[in-house]
Design a protein around this motif. Structure first.
Motif, PDB file in Angstrom:
ATOM      1  N   GLU A 249     -37.053 -26.573 -17.862  1.00  0.00           N
ATOM      2  CA  GLU A 249     -35.688 -27.396 -17.265  1.00  0.00           C
ATOM      3  C   GLU A 249     -35.805 -27.615 -15.750  1.00  0.00           C
ATOM      4  N   TRP A 250     -35.178 -28.446 -14.776  1.00  0.00           N
ATOM      5  CA  TRP A 250     -34.944 -28.090 -12.885  1.00  0.00           C
ATOM      6  C   TRP A 250     -33.719 -26.813 -13.246  1.00  0.00           C
ATOM      7  N   PHE A 251     -34.143 -26.379 -11.633  1.00  0.00           N
ATOM      8  CA  PHE A 251     -33.081 -25.851 -11.862  1.00  0.00           C
ATOM      9  C   PHE A 251     -32.683 -26.335 -10.273  1.00  0.00           C
ATOM     10  N   GLU A 252     -31.718 -25.893  -9.285  1.00  0.00           N
ATOM     11  CA  GLU A 252     -30.606 -26.108  -8.462  1.00  0.00           C
ATOM     12  C   GLU A 252     -31.477 -25.051  -7.229  1.00  0.00           C
ATOM     13  N   ARG A 253     -31.516 -25.282  -6.013  1.00  0.00           N
ATOM     14  CA  ARG A 253     -32.222 -24.638  -5.907  1.00  0.00           C
ATOM     15  C   ARG A 253     -31.188 -22.416  -5.386  1.00  0.00           C
ATOM     16  N   GLU A 254     -30.539 -23.495  -5.085  1.00  0.00           N
ATOM     17  CA  GLU A 254     -28.851 -21.750  -5.298  1.00  0.00           C
ATOM     18  C   GLU A 254     -28.560 -21.662  -6.542  1.00  0.00           C
ATOM     19  N   GLU A 255     -29.933 -22.201  -7.267  1.00  0.00           N
ATOM     20  CA  GLU A 255     -29.320 -21.359  -8.911  1.00  0.00           C
ATOM     21  C   GLU A 255     -30.265 -20.628  -9.186  1.00  0.00           C
ATOM     22  N   ILE A 256     -31.113 -20.626  -9.027  1.00  0.00           N
ATOM     23  CA  ILE A 256     -32.581 -20.428  -9.611  1.00  0.00           C
ATOM     24  C   ILE A 256     -32.013 -18.613 -10.031  1.00  0.00           C
ATOM     25  N   PRO A 257     -32.980 -18.365 -11.347  1.00  0.00           N
ATOM     26  CA  PRO A 257     -32.085 -17.033 -11.557  1.00  0.00           C
ATOM     27  C   PRO A 257     -33.752 -16.094 -11.413  1.00  0.00           C
ATOM     28  N   VAL A 258     -33.847 -16.461 -10.468  1.00  0.00           N
ATOM     29  CA  VAL A 258     -35.009 -15.354  -9.918  1.00  0.00           C
ATOM     30  C   VAL A 258     -34.946 -14.464  -8.766  1.00  0.00           C
ATOM     31  N   GLU A 259     -36.031 -13.050  -9.068  1.00  0.00           N
ATOM     32  CA  GLU A 259     -34.939 -12.090  -7.222  1.00  0.00           C
ATOM     33  C   GLU A 259     -36.821 -12.157  -7.234  1.00  0.00           C
ATOM     34  N   PRO A 260     -37.248 -11.399  -6.086  1.00  0.00           N
ATOM     35  CA  PRO A 260     -38.623 -11.357  -5.857  1.00  0.00           C
ATOM     36  C   PRO A 260     -39.013  -9.735  -6.609  1.00  0.00           C
ATOM     37  N   SER A 261     -40.185 -10.010  -6.618  1.00  0.00           N
ATOM     38  CA  SER A 261     -41.309  -9.132  -7.154  1.00  0.00           C
ATOM     39  C   SER A 261     -42.357  -9.334  -5.974  1.00  0.00           C
ATOM     40  N   ARG A 262     -43.453  -7.817  -6.556  1.00  0.00           N
ATOM     41  CA  ARG A 262     -44.311  -8.297  -5.416  1.00  0.00           C
ATOM     42  C   ARG A 262     -45.711  -8.620  -6.287  1.00  0.00           C
ATOM     43  N   ASP A 263     -45.186  -8.517  -7.328  1.00  0.00           N
ATOM     44  CA  ASP A 263     -47.225  -8.838  -7.993  1.00  0.00           C
ATOM     45  C   ASP A 263     -47.733 -10.128  -7.606  1.00  0.00           C
ATOM     46  N   SER A 264     -46.803 -11.538  -8.286  1.00  0.00           N
ATOM     47  CA  SER A 264     -47.712 -12.529  -8.446  1.00  0.00           C
ATOM     48  C   SER A 264     -47.119 -13.888  -7.863  1.00  0.00           C
ATOM     49  N   LEU A 265     -48.310 -14.713  -7.319  1.00  0.00           N
ATOM     50  CA  LEU A 265     -48.357 -16.084  -6.801  1.00  0.00           C
ATOM     51  C   LEU A 265     -47.226 -16.603  -7.602  1.00  0.00           C
ATOM     52  N   THR A 266     -47.041 -16.626  -8.633  1.00  0.00           N
ATOM     53  CA  THR A 266     -45.785 -17.460  -9.243  1.00  0.00           C
ATOM     54  C   THR A 266     -44.635 -16.880  -8.503  1.00  0.00           C
ATOM     55  N   ASN A 267     -44.091 -16.074  -8.037  1.00  0.00           N
ATOM     56  CA  ASN A 267     -42.860 -15.001  -8.179  1.00  0.00           C
ATOM     57  C   ASN A 267     -42.948 -15.681  -6.244  1.00  0.00           C
ATOM     58  N   GLU A 268     -44.145 -15.358  -5.345  1.00  0.00           N
ATOM     59  CA  GLU A 268     -43.711 -15.848  -4.489  1.00  0.00           C
ATOM     60  C   GLU A 268     -43.600 -17.554  -4.145  1.00  0.00           C
ATOM     61  N   MET A 269     -44.075 -18.022  -5.625  1.00  0.00           N
ATOM     62  CA  MET A 269     -44.155 -19.549  -4.573  1.00  0.00           C
ATOM     63  C   MET A 269     -42.009 -19.873  -5.468  1.00  0.00           C
ATOM     64  N   ILE A 270     -41.937 -19.496  -5.831  1.00  0.00           N
ATOM     65  CA  ILE A 270     -40.822 -19.443  -6.914  1.00  0.00           C
ATOM     66  C   ILE A 270     -39.367 -19.363  -5.348  1.00  0.00           C
ATOM     67  N   ILE A 271     -39.930 -17.727  -5.217  1.00  0.00           N
ATOM     68  CA  ILE A 271     -38.614 -17.817  -4.311  1.00  0.00           C
ATOM     69  C   ILE A 271     -38.757 -18.051  -2.334  1.00  0.00           C
ATOM     70  N   ARG A 272     -40.099 -18.564  -2.558  1.00  0.00           N
ATOM     71  CA  ARG A 272     -40.495 -19.454  -1.275  1.00  0.00           C
ATOM     72  C   ARG A 272     -39.635 -20.727  -1.755  1.00  0.00           C
ATOM     73  N   PHE A 273     -38.999 -21.209  -2.620  1.00  0.00           N
ATOM     74  CA  PHE A 273     -38.787 -22.750  -2.428  1.00  0.00           C
ATOM     75  C   PHE A 273     -36.959 -22.503  -2.162  1.00  0.00           C
ATOM     76  N   LYS A 274     -36.700 -21.011  -3.357  1.00  0.00           N
ATOM     77  CA  LYS A 274     -35.245 -20.465  -3.363  1.00  0.00           C
ATOM     78  C   LYS A 274     -34.990 -20.174  -2.181  1.00  0.00           C
ATOM     79  N   ASN A 275     -35.623 -20.518  -0.640  1.00  0.00           N
ATOM     80  CA  ASN A 275     -35.094 -19.864   0.167  1.00  0.00           C
ATOM     81  C   ASN A 275     -35.313 -20.770   1.238  1.00  0.00           C
ATOM     82  N   GLY A 276     -35.463 -21.803   1.197  1.00  0.00           N
ATOM     83  CA  GLY A 276     -35.677 -23.065   1.667  1.00  0.00           C
ATOM     84  C   GLY A 276     -36.702 -23.119   2.415  1.00  0.00           C
ATOM     85  N   ALA A 277     -37.943 -23.156   1.888  1.00  0.00           N
ATOM     86  CA  ALA A 277     -39.037 -23.144   2.860  1.00  0.00           C
ATOM     87  C   ALA A 277     -40.480 -24.123   2.466  1.00  0.00           C
ATOM     88  N   VAL A 278     -39.580 -24.982   1.235  1.00  0.00           N
ATOM     89  CA  VAL A 278     -40.266 -25.928   1.010  1.00  0.00           C
ATOM     90  C   VAL A 278     -39.453 -27.164   0.677  1.00  0.00           C
TER      91      VAL A 278
END
Length: 278
Positions: A249-278
């Motif tokens: 499903e599509w998520f608006e940047r402000e509605e992404i239900p994911v919090e930062p974690s240290r382990d994965s590239l996937t999480n980093e990419m999601i949080i990067r978009f969530k924070n407006g860096a993409v």
């Protein structure tokens, strides 16, 4: 990410010097690893702590790598004590365990453990394989077949559409959190072609402007992950591959239900978009 252990440094050059009493011994059984949990995090047994459990431990070992000046070895057999302070834990513990350099060493050692276990016999003639003394290689004395560790290239895909990103959940896996689309590169294709193919196969969408972000070694699946962002090209209607995904499903940047974690590239990419860096 899990491999970011600075200022410590992983040296994976094959340097099979014998272990000493303070060297770390990594012992695995299927998806479990022998370790001790302390207030500071996890630690692995040193040879001096388990030498009584295997009289041949200083002869029957495989050199793995070092982290700074600490050397890690794979040991084959340990007669574990039922009341020992060291216990067998699922290797998933490495996703979040501290200190991070031990977590990275533990999961990297697990990848090598699986490689040695899965190549005990020659895939060409079935004879027992032998370890090279000069490099990390197994060879067959009978048919001269040689085996080196293989790494599977795979892509992590952030499909974006303006202020939206496409997120998914896997079907039939223990991991139930939101993730990005992903897939392994097939023979004969570039990683960019993998991105376009996987998006079409899993959600039925076309993409454009495919651009590389960064990579990550992911020893949980013997994989080198390569992260890409790309833009939706055309209609946004999702046609789900239900064999691979439980939902997308599509998520608006402000509605992404994911919090930062240290382990994965996937999480980093999601949080990067969530924070407006993409």
């Amino acid at each position: 990410m899990i491999q970011d252990i600075e200022p410590r440094h992983l040296n994976n050059q094959y340097d099979p010097v014998p272990p000493d009493k303070d060297s770390y011994a990594l012992y695995y059984e299927e998806h479990a690893v022998l370790l001790k949990k302390t207030e500071e995090g996890i630690t692995f047994p040193r040879f001096r702590e388990i030498e009584r459990l295997n009289e041949e431990i200083y002869e029957d070992y495989i050199y793995l790598f070092s982290v700074d000046d600490e050397r890690y070895y794979l040991v084959q057999e340990i007669n574990r004590e039922p009341l020992s302070e060291f216990t067998m834990e699922n290797t998933e513990v490495f996703r979040n365990a501290d200190p991070q350099y031990h977590a990275f060493a533990g999961i990297t050692g697990y990848q090598l453990y699986n490689w040695y276990k899965n190549h005990k016999y020659c895939g060409r003639c079935g004879k027992m394989m032998r370890r090279s003394e000069k490099e990390r290689m197994l060879y067959c004395e009978d048919c001269r077949n040689m085996e080196y560790p293989k790494i599977c290239p795979a892509v992590i895909i952030g499909v974006t559409d303006g202020n939206r990103i496409l997120m998914s959940k896997y079907a039939g896996r223990a991991y139930k959190k939101y993730a990005l689309l992903a897939g392994f590169t097939e023979i004969g294709e570039t990683v960019e072609q993998t991105v376009a193919r996987e998006v079409m196969e899993e959600v039925g969408l076309k993409v454009k402007n495919i651009r590389y972000y960064k990579s990550q070694p992911w020893a949980f699946s013997d994989t080198l992950l390569m992260g890409f962002y790309c833009d939706l090209d055309g209609e946004d209607k999702i046609t789900l591959d239900q064999d691979e995904l439980a939902l997308a499903e599509w998520f608006e940047r402000e509605e992404i239900p994911v919090e930062p974690s240290r382990d994965s590239l996937t999480n980093e990419m999601i949080i990067r978009f969530k924070n407006g860096a993409v």
